[in-house]
Design an enzyme around this catalytic site. Sequence first.
Site, PDB file in Angstrom:
ATOM      1  CG  HIS A  67      43.891  32.109  79.256  1.00  0.00           C
ATOM      2  ND1 HIS A  67      44.971  31.571  79.919  1.00  0.00           N
ATOM      3  CD2 HIS A  67      44.205  32.054  77.934  1.00  0.00           C
ATOM      4  CE1 HIS A  67      45.877  31.177  79.046  1.00  0.00           C
ATOM      5  NE2 HIS A  67      45.445  31.474  77.833  1.00  0.00           N
TER       6      HIS A  67
ATOM      7  CD  GLN B 177      47.521  33.928  68.629  1.00  0.00           C
ATOM      8  OE1 GLN B 177      48.206  32.928  68.626  1.00  0.00           O
ATOM      9  NE2 GLN B 177      46.804  34.294  69.670  1.00  0.00           N
TER      10      GLN B 177
ATOM     11  CG  LEU C 174      42.591  28.025  81.369  1.00  0.00           C
ATOM     12  CD1 LEU C 174      41.114  27.848  81.725  1.00  0.00           C
ATOM     13  CD2 LEU C 174      42.745  28.586  79.961  1.00  0.00           C
ATOM     14  CG  HIS C 175      47.490  33.257  82.218  1.00  0.00           C
ATOM     15  ND1 HIS C 175      46.973  34.382  81.610  1.00  0.00           N
ATOM     16  CD2 HIS C 175      48.254  32.648  81.264  1.00  0.00           C
ATOM     17  CE1 HIS C 175      47.408  34.469  80.378  1.00  0.00           C
ATOM     18  NE2 HIS C 175      48.183  33.424  80.126  1.00  0.00           N
TER      19      HIS C 175
ATOM     20  N   GLY D 277      45.201  25.973  77.218  1.00  0.00           N
ATOM     21  CA  GLY D 277      45.220  25.569  78.612  1.00  0.00           C
ATOM     22  C   GLY D 277      46.207  26.372  79.422  1.00  0.00           C
TER      23      GLY D 277
END
Length: 363
Positions: free
Chosen positions: A58, A196, A54-55, A52
């Site tokens: 994303h 990641q 979001l920017h 969440g």
Amino acid sequence: MACRSTSPSSSSAVEKIPSTSIRILRSVEAVRRWRRPHTLDRRTVGFVPTMGALHEGHVSLIRAAARENHHVIVSVYVNPAQFGVAEDLGSYPVTWAADSAVLARLDRELASDGAGFLAAGVSAVFTPSTADMYPAGFPGQAPDSPGSFVTLTPISSVLEGASRPTFFRGVATVCMKLFNIVQPDRVYFGQKDVQQTVVIRAMVRDFMLPTAVVVGPTVRAPDGLALSSRNVYLGARRRAVAPVLHDALRAAETAYSSGAGARDRDAILGAARSLADAVLADQMALAPAQRVRFEIDYLSLSDPETMQELAQVDPARGAILSGAIRILPVEDPQPDEDRGHSDGPLVRLIDNIIISPADTAAA
């Protein structure tokens, strides 16, 4: 510590984001019902997992998924397993209203544009509860916690893993769960979280998961700061200094590109440390009501596949320049000063620059 809901109430009758065709899927079974006909129809599914807040980073991944797949599904779930016991789970921004507005706006843009996009828009958003994601109970956040976890070593124990020992265990575990639920043809991650991406690629390879991992470039503000959900914690004063990590990594990149003898670890990382030290000295010369304090967590020059530290860069393989800083809470806050979300706690930021093979460097 209880995990706060990241989605609309389960008692709500709303099944779509208002004024859109985007389905809100709240359970594992709902996702499987949605996914099944796309498999039968041989329609590809692209998946963008998020926590969440979001920017534009994303959004760039969702656009990439729409270009390459018939359907796009986004998850919005704050995963407690990747937070340490003393980390910021309780204050992590939960912004469902804003996130749904971002998805609705993007859905309209994709539908009106069409050119170059395979998916007509965003098909669904998955907003599970922690009870659904962890049916055996709330996941342990201590390194020795019992539970069912996915662990990849040694990649999960260096750099970010050294600073946050349960982080990649939590990331790999929730991603394995999400991949099994959604069964995406392609999954999309941003380059900002470089370690990641290496962990997820290794997991997909080692566990033979039938999905392709697509990594999109880091999206940055005009001053170079990598976009991150945690940037909301900064406030105006600290936000102005936050690009120091990117600037330090750029100095290291420049040192590498400067010519013969510049492939040595000390020369490359020394340039980064010198820039960061100079910025910190300038800040500490200011009054407490003006300055910003930060600490370098690490600066790294590592192998692009294993993340193991390098003494020298092999131009044929390239390398990853990465780092993390802790930006401390503001000193002597002024009346009505914008300290950021949750009154501006310590903010830990990460960034990286890829030194591409064959003597080229790309951010």
